[in-house]
Design a protein around this motif. Sequence first.
Motif, mmCIF file in Angstrom:
data_model
loop_
_atom_site.group_PDB
_atom_site.id
_atom_site.type_symbol
_atom_site.label_atom_id
_atom_site.label_comp_id
_atom_site.label_asym_id
_atom_site.label_seq_id
_atom_site.Cartn_x
_atom_site.Cartn_y
_atom_site.Cartn_z
ATOM 1 N N PRO A 54 0.780 -1.092 -0.126
ATOM 2 C CA PRO A 54 0.061 -0.119 0.013
ATOM 3 C C PRO A 54 0.813 1.128 -0.069
ATOM 4 N N ALA A 55 2.082 1.212 0.283
ATOM 5 C CA ALA A 55 3.005 2.357 0.449
ATOM 6 C C ALA A 55 3.392 2.634 -1.122
ATOM 7 N N ARG A 56 3.309 3.871 -1.268
ATOM 8 C CA ARG A 56 3.621 4.076 -2.765
ATOM 9 C C ARG A 56 3.903 5.555 -3.049
ATOM 10 N N ARG A 57 4.931 5.629 -3.733
ATOM 11 C CA ARG A 57 5.386 7.107 -4.355
ATOM 12 C C ARG A 57 5.960 7.030 -5.678
ATOM 13 N N ALA A 58 5.857 8.524 -6.205
ATOM 14 C CA ALA A 58 6.280 8.581 -7.637
ATOM 15 C C ALA A 58 7.295 9.534 -7.807
ATOM 16 N N SER A 59 8.016 9.457 -8.926
ATOM 17 C CA SER A 59 8.939 10.756 -9.205
ATOM 18 C C SER A 59 8.443 10.794 -10.833
ATOM 19 N N ALA A 60 8.460 12.410 -11.254
ATOM 20 C CA ALA A 60 7.988 12.562 -12.505
ATOM 21 C C ALA A 60 9.293 12.524 -13.679
ATOM 22 N N VAL A 61 10.330 12.347 -13.080
ATOM 23 C CA VAL A 61 11.518 12.283 -14.003
ATOM 24 C C VAL A 61 11.738 10.794 -14.425
ATOM 25 N N PRO A 62 11.529 10.793 -15.865
ATOM 26 C CA PRO A 62 11.778 9.482 -16.484
ATOM 27 C C PRO A 62 13.297 9.012 -16.245
ATOM 28 N N VAL A 63 13.583 7.644 -16.419
ATOM 29 C CA VAL A 63 14.997 6.933 -16.134
ATOM 30 C C VAL A 63 15.597 7.156 -17.887
ATOM 31 N N ARG A 64 16.726 7.815 -17.670
ATOM 32 C CA ARG A 64 17.417 7.963 -19.077
ATOM 33 C C ARG A 64 17.839 6.718 -19.873
ATOM 34 N N THR A 65 17.879 6.990 -21.072
ATOM 35 C CA THR A 65 17.926 5.882 -22.082
ATOM 36 C C THR A 65 19.211 6.340 -22.784
ATOM 37 N N GLY A 66 20.444 5.779 -22.956
ATOM 38 C CA GLY A 66 21.856 6.069 -23.522
ATOM 39 C C GLY A 66 22.220 5.295 -24.285
ATOM 40 N N PRO A 67 23.423 5.249 -24.696
ATOM 41 C CA PRO A 67 24.029 4.344 -25.523
ATOM 42 C C PRO A 67 24.085 2.754 -25.032
ATOM 43 N N ARG A 68 23.971 2.446 -24.080
ATOM 44 C CA ARG A 68 23.473 1.219 -23.398
ATOM 45 C C ARG A 68 22.124 0.902 -23.099
ATOM 46 N N GLY A 69 21.313 1.732 -23.703
ATOM 47 C CA GLY A 69 19.875 1.275 -23.604
ATOM 48 C C GLY A 69 19.632 2.009 -22.167
ATOM 49 N N ILE A 70 18.546 1.585 -21.470
ATOM 50 C CA ILE A 70 17.977 2.217 -20.189
ATOM 51 C C ILE A 70 19.041 2.146 -19.021
ATOM 52 N N ASP A 71 19.240 3.303 -18.612
ATOM 53 C CA ASP A 71 20.494 3.390 -17.513
ATOM 54 C C ASP A 71 20.295 2.965 -16.307
ATOM 55 N N PRO A 72 20.785 1.741 -15.834
ATOM 56 C CA PRO A 72 20.704 1.231 -14.601
ATOM 57 C C PRO A 72 21.028 2.282 -13.320
ATOM 58 N N GLU A 73 22.204 3.164 -13.692
ATOM 59 C CA GLU A 73 22.746 3.857 -12.469
ATOM 60 C C GLU A 73 21.571 5.175 -12.380
ATOM 61 N N HIS A 74 21.171 5.586 -13.431
ATOM 62 C CA HIS A 74 20.087 6.489 -13.198
ATOM 63 C C HIS A 74 19.103 6.295 -12.582
ATOM 64 N N LEU A 75 18.546 4.928 -12.944
ATOM 65 C CA LEU A 75 17.153 4.147 -12.411
ATOM 66 C C LEU A 75 17.424 4.029 -10.728
ATOM 67 N N MET A 76 18.678 3.644 -10.358
ATOM 68 C CA MET A 76 18.899 3.232 -8.964
ATOM 69 C C MET A 76 18.852 4.793 -8.173
ATOM 70 N N ALA A 77 19.539 5.708 -8.929
ATOM 71 C CA ALA A 77 19.433 7.250 -8.325
ATOM 72 C C ALA A 77 18.239 7.801 -8.149
ATOM 73 N N ARG A 78 17.099 7.327 -8.916
ATOM 74 C CA ARG A 78 16.126 8.149 -8.771
ATOM 75 C C ARG A 78 15.075 7.003 -7.777
ATOM 76 N N LEU A 79 15.374 5.744 -7.763
ATOM 77 C CA LEU A 79 14.806 4.869 -6.967
ATOM 78 C C LEU A 79 15.040 4.696 -5.416
ATOM 79 N N THR A 80 16.316 4.912 -5.423
ATOM 80 C CA THR A 80 16.807 4.967 -3.922
ATOM 81 C C THR A 80 16.157 5.834 -2.863
ATOM 82 N N PRO A 81 15.993 6.953 -3.038
ATOM 83 C CA PRO A 81 15.389 7.927 -2.161
ATOM 84 C C PRO A 81 14.026 7.538 -1.800
ATOM 85 N N LEU A 82 13.342 7.199 -3.119
ATOM 86 C CA LEU A 82 11.762 6.828 -2.975
ATOM 87 C C LEU A 82 11.642 5.560 -2.029
#
Length: 348
Positions: A54-82
Amino acid sequence: MTADAGPGSDARVGTGHGRHEGRDGGDRRDGILAVDSGGSGLRVALGTVARGAPARRASAVPVRTGPRGIDPEHLMARLTPLVRALSDESGVRRPVTAVVGAAGFGTLGDALRTELPGALAREFGVRVVALAADAVTAYAGALGPRPGAVVAAGTGVVAIGTDLRTWRRADGWGHLLGDCGSGAWIGRAGLEAALRAYDGRAGGSTALLVRAEERFGPMTGLPALLYPRPDRPAVLASFAPLVAACALKDAVADGILRTAARHLAESAAAVCPADGEPEVAFTGGLLALGDTLLVPLAQELAARLPHARRVPAGGDPLEGAVRIATALATGTLVLPGEETLLSVTRPG
């Protein structure tokens, strides 16, 4: 059939991890983390098998896509504080099972498959990770573990179906090559009809021309407004409600909506199991266009899938990620595994 990610993974996931009571009396050791990563940002849910998430949060900033595809570091940077904030809110300190549904995972997910499971294990102590295409989490949210087809229709469109042995996918090729019947497709078709009317060519719509000029200004400025924009699909889709509004009185707009309905039904038919009595569900913001789309869509589905049963979607992609996480944690996952659609691993 239990999901199987191939070598190095263990799909027979149960709950034999011991128990540790959290401060709220919940079981920390059956914590589940669900993530929905899409073009509009990141949505996260945290909870337990017993209580759901039931505990839910959101960020309006999409995860970046770069030369390697979806950026796992950026995903973790956005995900961790949430996740940290949700952990404080819910008392769930260790999500043992995590499911991440990501737009573009099928074609842009190599770096996620390589790096994200280990990152989730290091940061949160996750032991079992499922990485999924957003179409799969949309399916799990809409229908759960039942054979059928789900069409996720919004700015873009993708259809996915399963007989619980294999997956079938249709469209989702983006606004330049596909996404037929989507919001971007309807908006582009409506603007083409407006430009035809502006030029005096056949097939134009004066009603759509008026709406287009109200929305975007003089038609001579439309190419410069649209072509350079990175959010072009969303801008095109913003015109779709105006096409639907004109469809009640304008034959060209009505024809666009009827063609969109045909495209959506064709995608559903392409992925729907041919045997049994499969269920078909639609999900996404395009349904808000109302009867000008939904009535011809029902007619097209009846003609193409007479053996299928139309049902309302039970939940959204985030709810689908929660359902998959719960099934993994309890060893009851029956959705089929496939590397580019649903990949289950045990980090380390």
